[in-house]
Every structure is written in structure tokens, then in C-alpha cells.
Design an enzyme around this catalytic site. Sequence first.
Site, PDB file in Angstrom:
ATOM      1  N   GLU A 264       0.873  -1.175   0.000  1.00 36.94           N
ATOM      2  CA  GLU A 264       0.000   0.000   0.000  1.00 36.94           C
ATOM      3  C   GLU A 264       0.910   1.224   0.000  1.00 36.94           C
ATOM      4  O   GLU A 264       1.481   1.586   1.030  1.00 36.94           O
ATOM      5  CB  GLU A 264      -0.912  -0.016   1.237  1.00 36.94           C
ATOM      6  CG  GLU A 264      -1.868  -1.198   1.292  1.00 36.94           C
ATOM      7  CD  GLU A 264      -2.926  -1.162   0.210  1.00 36.94           C
ATOM      8  OE1 GLU A 264      -3.127  -0.093  -0.399  1.00 36.94           O
ATOM      9  OE2 GLU A 264      -3.553  -2.200  -0.044  1.00 36.94           O
TER      10      GLU A 264
ATOM     11  N   CYS B 126      -2.105   9.403   2.631  1.00 36.17           N
ATOM     12  CA  CYS B 126      -1.661   8.820   1.358  1.00 36.17           C
ATOM     13  C   CYS B 126      -2.656   9.066   0.233  1.00 36.17           C
ATOM     14  O   CYS B 126      -2.271   9.090  -0.939  1.00 36.17           O
ATOM     15  CB  CYS B 126      -1.394   7.330   1.523  1.00 36.17           C
ATOM     16  SG  CYS B 126      -2.821   6.372   2.075  1.00 36.17           S
TER      17      CYS B 126
END
Length: 459
Positions: free
Chosen positions: A212, A246
Amino acid sequence: MTEKEITRLTDRQRVFFSTGATLDISFRIRALEKLRASILKYESEILSALSKDLGKGCTESYMCEAGLVLSEIRYMRRHIRSLAKERTVHTPLAQFPSRSFQKPSPYGTVLIMSPWNYPFLLTLDPLVDALAAGNTVVLKPSAYSPATSRIISRIIAECFDESYVSVVTGGRAENACLLREHFDYIFFTGSQSVGREVMRHAAERLTPVTLELGGKSPCIVEKSADLALAARRIVFGKYLNCGQTCVAPDYLYCDKSIKDKLLAEIRRQIQKQFGEHPLTNPDYGKIINRKHFERILGLMNRDKIICGGNTDAERLKIEPTVMDSVDFGDAVMQEEIFGPLLPVLTYDSVDEAIRKINSMPHPLALYIFTRDRETAGKFTSRCGFGGGCINDTIIHLATSEMGFGGFGESGMGSYHGKEGFRTFSHYKSIVDKKLWLDLPMRYQPYKKINDKLIRFFLR
């Protein structure tokens, strides 16, 4: 923790997994219930730790971290029995008589490496999925968020024996030791540069991974958009956690004709949401450390700042900042910002914007603000990205009903809810052949009748 201690720890987890204890669904449910009870017990300590590490207010910390973990536990508790069931699939006539099925099975001993920006959520959320799937887990939280790492260690130690779930704290030395160990699965959340190292080490043992990562997530505002609402939602998503998210909108990419009106609304929303002096707002966070504070300052072009730009070096705070007249060659467009800077770029046509986005590395998220459904469909169909929103930001990751993850440069694999269970499970494909009939056509010596029958069954 030394390398020998880490090796002993992983060996103990392998021994425990081999007992088959984690295969029992009731065992997994009890583990999730223990974790939930402990999070509720230590809620105030969790929120306090997040405040120390990132300056987050209690509401934001619960909404974006502790509350989401509790939601994931609730989802898994509700669905775990159905997720763990064998699934019967169609059996070809040529395999008659038999039953074909897929059996979800845990990988074994899993390593979860988490980042500092959402240190509680991004450590405990994948843990919930891994435990629901029946694995043993070694957690490695970031050294940059020590207060949160301490409360995580306390929770895990009270809930679980270390042969089942354990926490390894420390920095690069401990990371290196862990990556030299043999795990059955590695789940990593963090930067692309470290992600490459994780994948390189995993490749040596052919260990499957989920990465991720991140990237420069575009936020497109098309000329038909509701500008006041777009500004409100963009400011929320961009400056949440002081921009250290993010999936934050990394840059604003808007139709040239509406730029001035949009920027006026964004300025108004920054003041409305954070006040006239954001640096004194107790609910507005700080940059994680001096290194990242200086890095973000290096991306700021003072000549292009039209809003914000003030800083507090002692408290590592940077105001919500907007930079206009930016182009794709500027320093701020060469890396993921991961801070409260919003560069503004413009396009002349939708097709031009799509071409430009597709010429860049695949982002983790994409956001499109428009009233035109056809335009929304163009961006969501023709652009490559992990996930995103139409007329909002951030919220696509806040559900257990959809997988969350990137692809290409922004990562591989996904988790949350059903997808999280699938990520930490291997699905064995099994044919259960019955004993009461054995068709002779597949056995030698072959005859013409065999050939005809085989062609009939496999047509």
C-alpha cells in the site's frame, strides 16, 4: 530486539500456527472481541498518543483511526463465518461424479509493517483482517510515531500471547532483521522507495506481498462543478492530518475558466474550517518530525503562494497553503507532497487532462468534481488509479464494503472487509471425487470411443 530474538519469535509463531488453533472460527472471533474490548478500554490513551505524535485532535483521531478500526472489527465479527466457508463451484461434466470447491485457508505467519501518518489505523486495520483469516501476526509499527507504538504494544501484550500476535518496535535495524526472516505473507504500507526494498527481500523467498504505497493523487474540478461544495470537500481532504494522508488530493487540476472562482472558495473554506490563525488551532495537526518539516518547506515556492505559507518551526506546524501558477516541472510536482501544500494547475479540455494524468505514474486516488455524469465516467474509465470519489475526497477508504489499494506505482493488492479477508487467505481449489463410479475413458489404452467421449465432454 536482536536478530536472534526476532528469529525465536517467528519460530514460536510458526509452532503455534502448526497446532491448528487459529483454524477454529470461534477462536478468531474471541481474538477480535478481545481486541475490541482493549481498544475501548484504552481509547483515551490512544487519542492522547496520536496527539503527541501528530498533534491530532480527539475528534479527528477517533473519526480517522480508532473508530475505523472498531468498524472493521464489527464487519469481520458479523461476516467471518460466511467468509470462512468453503464455496462450491461448478464441476465440468468430464469430472463426474465429484464436487469442486474453494477452501479459504490462512497463509500462516504474517508480517505487517505500518507507517507513521495513521499509525493506529494502518497497524490495527490489517491486523483485524489477518486475524479474521486465521493467521499469526508480527506487527512492526513506525519508529516515527513512538507514543502510538507504545500503546499498540500495550494493547497487543494484554490481548494475545506473543506466539499468536506480537509487536516489534525499533527502526531500520529491526526492519532489516524482519525482512530477512521467512514469513508466509508480508503486508506493507509506506513509501514507494521502502516498498521496493520490501518487495526485493520478499522475492528472495517468493513471499507474496501486499504493498500500500501512494503517489500524486489528482483532484480534478471540471467547469460544471458546484464550486462552493467542491472547495469545502477539497479543503477537508487535503488538510486532514495536516496533509499527511496517502490519499489526500496531491494537486488541484481545474478547468482554466473556473480557477479564480474556485480559489476564492478555497480561501474562504480554509478560513472557515481552520480559523484566521490555523497555527493556533488546537485541532490542526503538526508535521511528524523535523526531517519532513524541512522537506515540505523545500517544496514551497514563496512567489507562488496565494494563501497560507506561515510556519511554526518550534512546533513543526505549517499553515494550509495554496500555490497558484504551478506547472508540472515545478519541484512541488516531482514527488508526493505529504503535507499541507496544494499546488494548482489548469487544463483547457477534459481530454487534455486525461492524457496528462495517464502520462504520469498511476496514483493511489483520483477525485473528480463535476455535475456532468459523462465527464465523470470519462475520468473513472480512462484514467488508471487505485480508487477515488466523484464529488468528494478521501471517503472511499472509510468503508469495509469495498477493497482499498493501488496498482502499479501506487501499490498492489487491497484490503478492508471481504477483500481484507481474501488478502490474508489462500484459496485452495479442491475436487472431491466420488468412489461409486470411475469413468474409464481417460485411461490407456485409448480407443476410438474414448476419443469421441472426450471430445463430447470437453467441447
